[in-house]
Design a protein around this motif. Structure first.
Motif, PDB file in Angstrom:
ATOM      1  N   GLU A  32     -26.126 -68.046  -2.167  1.00 51.59           N
ATOM      2  CA  GLU A  32     -24.682 -67.789  -2.179  1.00 51.59           C
ATOM      3  C   GLU A  32     -24.328 -66.610  -3.086  1.00 51.59           C
ATOM      4  OE1 GLU A  32     -22.629 -68.895  -0.158  1.00 51.59           O
ATOM      5  OE2 GLU A  32     -23.617 -70.667   0.672  1.00 51.59           O
ATOM      6  N   LYS A  34     -22.188 -63.402  -1.625  1.00 51.36           N
ATOM      7  CA  LYS A  34     -20.862 -63.087  -2.172  1.00 51.36           C
ATOM      8  C   LYS A  34     -20.706 -61.580  -2.353  1.00 51.36           C
ATOM      9  CE  LYS A  34     -17.649 -64.201  -5.933  1.00 51.36           C
ATOM     10  NZ  LYS A  34     -17.251 -62.803  -6.174  1.00 51.36           N
ATOM     11  N   ARG A  42     -19.977 -60.117   1.066  1.00 50.03           N
ATOM     12  CA  ARG A  42     -18.595 -60.435   1.452  1.00 50.03           C
ATOM     13  C   ARG A  42     -17.612 -59.556   0.684  1.00 50.03           C
ATOM     14  NH1 ARG A  42     -17.841 -65.073   4.397  1.00 50.03           N
ATOM     15  NH2 ARG A  42     -19.575 -66.572   4.511  1.00 50.03           N
ATOM     16  N   ASP A  43     -17.818 -59.467  -0.634  1.00 49.58           N
ATOM     17  CA  ASP A  43     -16.886 -58.710  -1.477  1.00 49.58           C
ATOM     18  C   ASP A  43     -16.914 -57.213  -1.168  1.00 49.58           C
ATOM     19  OD1 ASP A  43     -16.197 -61.072  -2.651  1.00 49.58           O
ATOM     20  OD2 ASP A  43     -17.288 -60.725  -4.530  1.00 49.58           O
TER      21      ASP A  43
END
Length: 423
Positions: free
Chosen positions: A319, A323, A326-327
């Motif tokens: 994860e 992240k 995604r960011d």
């Protein structure tokens, strides 16, 4: 003694054994603890790395498929361990710490004949002698192991022991093998050092007109010169003439041209233990899009490494890496990969290049000190998908030792830069 059973009993001195006597006894003790937990009465190990790990036996004869070396480990300490080998192979098994060597006869035709009957009789007789012919026996039945004997032979073994309950040994063996001893860490560390030197030498040799295979050969020659034992996985592939896809064989036909991205993956082994890391190079300056994709992948890997410490779950490492992607503005890329099952970014490392547990979504198993993992998140050009239609793939992979307080990178910048190598 049963007429079908031919047993040699010797005091084992571990002549050329692959581990110390102390290490051997520790491993068997841990295996028996896991067998107790799983309520398994015996372990029939047939895969090369499992036999090597549990007995100290390693010989080049493994390359002949019909030799069918294997070992049997009973759960009860009072019962003896045994290693099975073809008649004549007891010479090689002097490298094992196991005292009972059970020999079976080759059929007419030696190793080119149909192997099975005498081996089947020997295993059946040994289990009956131990009183385990109605027991619960584990062997390599899961996706992450391979039986070291033919399906025909295994079916015959099951037929000769109709009251044995067979089950998989994966949870037992991975629970023991996933935490490395200091000797295993030493070998992994050396495999990583040698592999980094080899890749650096190969990258230094990149020039217009060289082929993938020529560069790979420089890497391999350097690894052997530096003390590497074997090279079983060395992938090198260049764009833009073909997609950057993992696990590609270096081709003599693929000529490196200006603007080509090259991705290396793999490494050598050192006394059986793998290095598995990844680096990128470019002949000439990469484009701004290529740099952007690489920097996202690099930041994703860095976030995953920074999350590594004892007590953290493998899923949390995954994860942390996702992240970052995604960011960076690519949540759709992450979601698509997860829908397709592309939701793993690494694995444990040791005698096998991919060991369990994996660094994957929802894996709640916790990291422990002295685990060694390969961390390898990936990102595709401009976050595009499906992956098999995208030309450029970006990623780094590093070998990471879990320490008591955090982690140590075994493929560090000291040996070779984690940035794109510009040739």
């Amino acid at each position: 003694m049963n007429q079908d059973l031919k047993v040699t009993q010797q005091n084992r001195t571990g002549f050329f054994a692959d581990c110390s006597r102390e290490e051997f006894e520790r491993r068997i003790g841990r295996i028996r603890e896991e067998m107790e937990q799983a309520q398994v009465d015996g372990l029939l190990l047939t895969q090369e790395t499992n036999v090597r790990y549990s007995t100290g036996f390693y010989e080049i004869g493994w390359i002949v498929p019909a030799y069918f070396y294997m070992t049997f480990i009973p759960r009860e300490k009072e019962l003896p361990l045994a290693i099975f080998c073809p008649e004549g192979g007891q010479i090689q098994t002097e490298a094992a710490w196991v005292e009972n060597v059970i020999r079976w006869d080759f059929p007419v035709g030696f190793y080119t004949g149909t192997v099975g009957e005498t081996l089947v009789l020997a295993i059946a007789a040994w289990l009956k002698k131990l009183g385990l012919d109605q027991a619960r026996i584990a062997t390599e039945l899961s996706a992450h192991f391979r039986l070291g004997l033919s399906i025909e032979c295994f079916d015959q073994i099951r037929g000769a022991l109709p009251r044995v309950c067979w089950t998989d040994c994966g949870n037992i063996m991975w629970a023991v093998r996933c935490v490395k001893s200091m000797e295993e860490v030493r070998r992994l560390r050396e495999a990583c050092r040698i592999s980094c030197l080899g890749v650096k030498a190969g990258f230094e040799a990149i020039c217009d007109g060289k082929s993938e295979r020529e560069i790979a050969n420089v890497m391999a020659a350097t690894m052997y010169a530096q003390g590497g034992s074997q090279i079983r996985f060395l992938s090198l592939y260049a764009g833009q003439d073909r997609a950057l896809w993992a696990d590609s064989t270096p081709r003599r036909e693929m000529i490196i041209q200006p603007g080509s991205l090259l991705q290396f993956d793999g490494g050598c082994t050192y006394d059986g233990y793998f290095a598995d890391f990844k680096r990128l190079a470019c002949l000439g300056e990469p484009t701004s899009d290529q740099r952007e994709g690489f920097e996202i992948a690099k930041a994703s890997e860095q976030a995953a490494i920074e999350a590594v410490k004892p007590g953290v779950s493998f899923g949390e490492i995954y994860e942390a890496s996702q992240k970052v992607i995604r960011d960076a503005g690519y949540p759709d890329f992450v979601d698509w990969c997860q829908r397709m099952g592309w939701s793993s970014i690494g694995h444990n490392l040791g005698l096998d290049i991919h060991e369990m547990p994996g660094i994957s979504i929802h894996n709640q198993q916790k990291l422990q000190s002295n685990m060694v993992i390969s961390v390898e998140p990936f990102f595709y050009h401009q976050g595009r998908y499906p992956l098999w239609e995208v030309r450029n793939k970006y990623g780094l992979e590093d070998v990471v030792l879990v320490t008591e307080e955090g982690c140590e990178i075994l493929t560090p910048e000291l040996f070779i830069s984690r940035d794109i190598w510009i040739a």
